[in-house]
Design a protein around this motif. Sequence first.
Motif, PDB file in Angstrom:
ATOM      1  N   HIS A  11      35.543  34.103  78.230  1.00  0.00           N
ATOM      2  CA  HIS A  11      36.754  34.344  79.016  1.00  0.00           C
ATOM      3  C   HIS A  11      37.891  34.827  78.124  1.00  0.00           C
ATOM      4  CE1 HIS A  11      36.435  33.171  83.312  1.00  0.00           C
ATOM      5  NE2 HIS A  11      35.351  32.515  82.903  1.00  0.00           N
ATOM      6  N   MET A  12      38.009  34.233  76.954  1.00  0.00           N
ATOM      7  CA  MET A  12      39.066  34.643  76.027  1.00  0.00           C
ATOM      8  C   MET A  12      38.885  36.100  75.605  1.00  0.00           C
ATOM      9  SD  MET A  12      39.517  35.323  72.567  1.00  0.00           S
ATOM     10  CE  MET A  12      38.167  34.447  71.773  1.00  0.00           C
ATOM     11  N   LEU A  13      37.656  36.480  75.258  1.00  0.00           N
ATOM     12  CA  LEU A  13      37.387  37.855  74.824  1.00  0.00           C
ATOM     13  C   LEU A  13      37.628  38.843  75.969  1.00  0.00           C
ATOM     14  CD1 LEU A  13      34.182  37.135  72.746  1.00  0.00           C
ATOM     15  CD2 LEU A  13      36.277  38.174  71.839  1.00  0.00           C
ATOM     16  N   SER A  40      41.636  37.811  65.178  1.00  0.00           N
ATOM     17  CA  SER A  40      42.851  38.611  65.284  1.00  0.00           C
ATOM     18  C   SER A  40      43.258  39.175  63.929  1.00  0.00           C
ATOM     19  CB  SER A  40      43.996  37.760  65.838  1.00  0.00           C
ATOM     20  OG  SER A  40      44.456  36.839  64.859  1.00  0.00           O
ATOM     21  N   GLU A  41      44.176  40.132  63.962  1.00  0.00           N
ATOM     22  CA  GLU A  41      44.710  40.700  62.725  1.00  0.00           C
ATOM     23  C   GLU A  41      45.479  39.662  61.920  1.00  0.00           C
ATOM     24  OE1 GLU A  41      47.048  44.077  63.749  1.00  0.00           O
ATOM     25  OE2 GLU A  41      45.334  45.306  64.365  1.00  0.00           O
ATOM     26  N   LYS A  42      45.940  38.611  62.584  1.00  0.00           N
ATOM     27  CA  LYS A  42      46.662  37.553  61.877  1.00  0.00           C
ATOM     28  C   LYS A  42      45.788  36.829  60.873  1.00  0.00           C
ATOM     29  CE  LYS A  42      49.764  36.732  65.799  1.00  0.00           C
ATOM     30  NZ  LYS A  42      50.204  35.769  66.839  1.00  0.00           N
ATOM     31  N   ALA A  43      44.468  36.955  61.031  1.00  0.00           N
ATOM     32  CA  ALA A  43      43.528  36.274  60.132  1.00  0.00           C
ATOM     33  C   ALA A  43      42.800  37.249  59.210  1.00  0.00           C
ATOM     34  CB  ALA A  43      42.510  35.487  60.951  1.00  0.00           C
ATOM     35  N   ASP A  44      43.380  38.431  58.983  1.00  0.00           N
ATOM     36  CA  ASP A  44      42.708  39.440  58.164  1.00  0.00           C
ATOM     37  C   ASP A  44      42.528  39.023  56.710  1.00  0.00           C
ATOM     38  OD1 ASP A  44      42.282  41.146  60.252  1.00  0.00           O
ATOM     39  OD2 ASP A  44      43.866  42.584  59.720  1.00  0.00           O
ATOM     40  N   TYR A  45      43.304  38.053  56.235  1.00  0.00           N
ATOM     41  CA  TYR A  45      43.173  37.608  54.846  1.00  0.00           C
ATOM     42  C   TYR A  45      42.497  36.242  54.759  1.00  0.00           C
ATOM     43  CZ  TYR A  45      44.401  37.652  49.871  1.00  0.00           C
ATOM     44  OH  TYR A  45      44.343  37.680  48.491  1.00  0.00           O
ATOM     45  N   ILE A  46      41.897  35.818  55.871  1.00  0.00           N
ATOM     46  CA  ILE A  46      41.164  34.556  55.902  1.00  0.00           C
ATOM     47  C   ILE A  46      39.684  34.864  56.024  1.00  0.00           C
ATOM     48  CG2 ILE A  46      40.761  32.399  57.157  1.00  0.00           C
ATOM     49  CD1 ILE A  46      43.654  32.592  58.161  1.00  0.00           C
ATOM     50  N   SER A  47      38.903  34.488  55.042  1.00  0.00           N
ATOM     51  CA  SER A  47      37.461  34.718  55.093  1.00  0.00           C
ATOM     52  C   SER A  47      36.760  33.682  54.233  1.00  0.00           C
ATOM     53  CB  SER A  47      37.125  36.133  54.599  1.00  0.00           C
ATOM     54  OG  SER A  47      35.826  36.517  55.006  1.00  0.00           O
ATOM     55  N   PRO A  54      36.551  22.636  75.214  1.00  0.00           N
ATOM     56  CA  PRO A  54      35.975  23.938  74.863  1.00  0.00           C
ATOM     57  C   PRO A  54      37.015  25.027  74.645  1.00  0.00           C
ATOM     58  CG  PRO A  54      34.666  22.899  76.581  1.00  0.00           C
ATOM     59  CD  PRO A  54      35.878  22.034  76.387  1.00  0.00           C
ATOM     60  N   ARG A  55      38.106  24.994  75.427  1.00  0.00           N
ATOM     61  CA  ARG A  55      39.132  26.020  75.289  1.00  0.00           C
ATOM     62  C   ARG A  55      39.803  25.959  73.915  1.00  0.00           C
ATOM     63  NH1 ARG A  55      43.775  23.138  75.891  1.00  0.00           N
ATOM     64  NH2 ARG A  55      43.608  21.221  77.121  1.00  0.00           N
ATOM     65  N   GLU A  56      39.807  24.772  73.294  1.00  0.00           N
ATOM     66  CA  GLU A  56      40.424  24.644  71.980  1.00  0.00           C
ATOM     67  C   GLU A  56      39.577  25.332  70.907  1.00  0.00           C
ATOM     68  OE1 GLU A  56      43.077  20.661  72.099  1.00  0.00           O
ATOM     69  OE2 GLU A  56      40.951  20.309  72.517  1.00  0.00           O
ATOM     70  N   VAL A  57      38.273  25.337  71.101  1.00  0.00           N
ATOM     71  CA  VAL A  57      37.398  26.105  70.210  1.00  0.00           C
ATOM     72  C   VAL A  57      37.637  27.592  70.427  1.00  0.00           C
ATOM     73  CG1 VAL A  57      35.019  26.565  69.528  1.00  0.00           C
ATOM     74  CG2 VAL A  57      35.682  24.253  70.253  1.00  0.00           C
ATOM     75  N   ALA A  58      37.782  28.009  71.684  1.00  0.00           N
ATOM     76  CA  ALA A  58      38.049  29.417  71.988  1.00  0.00           C
ATOM     77  C   ALA A  58      39.371  29.881  71.387  1.00  0.00           C
ATOM     78  CB  ALA A  58      38.045  29.630  73.500  1.00  0.00           C
ATOM     79  N   HIS A  59      40.378  29.011  71.379  1.00  0.00           N
ATOM     80  CA  HIS A  59      41.663  29.356  70.765  1.00  0.00           C
ATOM     81  C   HIS A  59      41.474  29.646  69.274  1.00  0.00           C
ATOM     82  CE1 HIS A  59      43.601  28.470  74.443  1.00  0.00           C
ATOM     83  NE2 HIS A  59      43.813  27.185  74.276  1.00  0.00           N
ATOM     84  N   ALA A  60      40.644  28.860  68.619  1.00  0.00           N
ATOM     85  CA  ALA A  60      40.396  29.070  67.191  1.00  0.00           C
ATOM     86  C   ALA A  60      39.677  30.390  66.951  1.00  0.00           C
ATOM     87  CB  ALA A  60      39.579  27.905  66.629  1.00  0.00           C
ATOM     88  N   VAL A  61      38.716  30.711  67.824  1.00  0.00           N
ATOM     89  CA  VAL A  61      38.031  31.998  67.720  1.00  0.00           C
ATOM     90  C   VAL A  61      39.030  33.135  67.893  1.00  0.00           C
ATOM     91  CG1 VAL A  61      36.308  33.526  68.772  1.00  0.00           C
ATOM     92  CG2 VAL A  61      35.816  31.084  68.507  1.00  0.00           C
ATOM     93  N   PHE A  87      31.488  39.345  66.455  1.00  0.00           N
ATOM     94  CA  PHE A  87      30.218  38.664  66.682  1.00  0.00           C
ATOM     95  C   PHE A  87      30.452  37.168  66.558  1.00  0.00           C
ATOM     96  CE2 PHE A  87      26.167  37.205  64.366  1.00  0.00           C
ATOM     97  CZ  PHE A  87      25.582  36.759  65.537  1.00  0.00           C
ATOM     98  N   VAL A  88      30.177  36.427  67.637  1.00  0.00           N
ATOM     99  CA  VAL A  88      30.315  34.970  67.633  1.00  0.00           C
ATOM    100  C   VAL A  88      28.939  34.347  67.846  1.00  0.00           C
ATOM    101  CG1 VAL A  88      31.441  32.959  68.650  1.00  0.00           C
ATOM    102  CG2 VAL A  88      32.644  35.168  68.603  1.00  0.00           C
ATOM    103  N   TYR A  89      28.443  33.673  66.809  1.00  0.00           N
ATOM    104  CA  TYR A  89      27.161  32.969  66.956  1.00  0.00           C
ATOM    105  C   TYR A  89      27.457  31.545  67.388  1.00  0.00           C
ATOM    106  CZ  TYR A  89      22.287  31.724  66.305  1.00  0.00           C
ATOM    107  OH  TYR A  89      20.979  31.328  66.536  1.00  0.00           O
ATOM    108  N   ASN A  90      27.142  31.268  68.642  1.00  0.00           N
ATOM    109  CA  ASN A  90      27.503  29.992  69.258  1.00  0.00           C
ATOM    110  C   ASN A  90      26.275  29.203  69.698  1.00  0.00           C
ATOM    111  OD1 ASN A  90      29.282  28.049  70.708  1.00  0.00           O
ATOM    112  ND2 ASN A  90      28.438  29.026  72.534  1.00  0.00           N
TER     113      ASN A  90
END
Length: 241
Positions: A19-21, A222-229, A210-217, A81-84
């Motif tokens: 739903h989030m995607l 997002s571009e806000k996490a481009d330096y997080i890996s 479950p929605r809290e996991v989706a928020h983290a995804v 790609f989300v492996y769930n």
Amino acid sequence: MKNALVTGASGAIGREISHMLASNGFQLYLHYNTNQTAAAKLQKELKDKYGVPVSMVCADLSKAGGSEDLWNQIQVPLDVFVYNSGSAHFGLLTDFTEKSITETMQLNLVSAISLTKAIVPSMIQKKSGKIIMITSVWGEVGAACETVYSAAKGGLNTFVKALSKELAPSHIQVNGISPGVITTPMMDQFTDEEKRSLADDIPAGRFGEPREVAHAVEFLMSEKADYISGHILSINGSWFT
């Protein structure tokens, strides 16, 4: 339009991620295995509410060759790609059969690796992509009576960290999300008293949603996490810190 694949999409967490995607305008490829009724319902919901293309793909990722079966139904460059996918067998290690060990490792670890291997080349070619693995708190700390599951999820966490180093030069981010106790149908096997006792052990005093996991995804893709890996984001109400 960007493309996203979510495995285990017919489950509670997968549904919220889907739903989030869809709300973010993605064309979706949603995987399921046995729950065709839930998959068809989800497909209709997403098309009706968001008007995005939604393709359902069926494959058994607990079997060797399952990831190949899934990928053969898609064959398009992916942006996310989300492996769930995941399932745990409860019991003492000595009670496990070789078949249950193999299937647990295949579903929770090997298929994730195999499917990622198929997806990565197109991401490398376009120099972008987000790969997010849904792991488990037991992959971080281990759990008695879930030893094989813990080992598989622990391996998945290490895979995230290792692959992030390989793909960082191609501007692809690889991260994991490690949920604690989440309110899903999996918790229905416990009595109300057992669930209350478990919630009392969690500093936040409740289970996650479950929605809290989706928020983290949503943040990690997002571009806000481009330096997080190479990061494993724990979502467990301070249960294990």
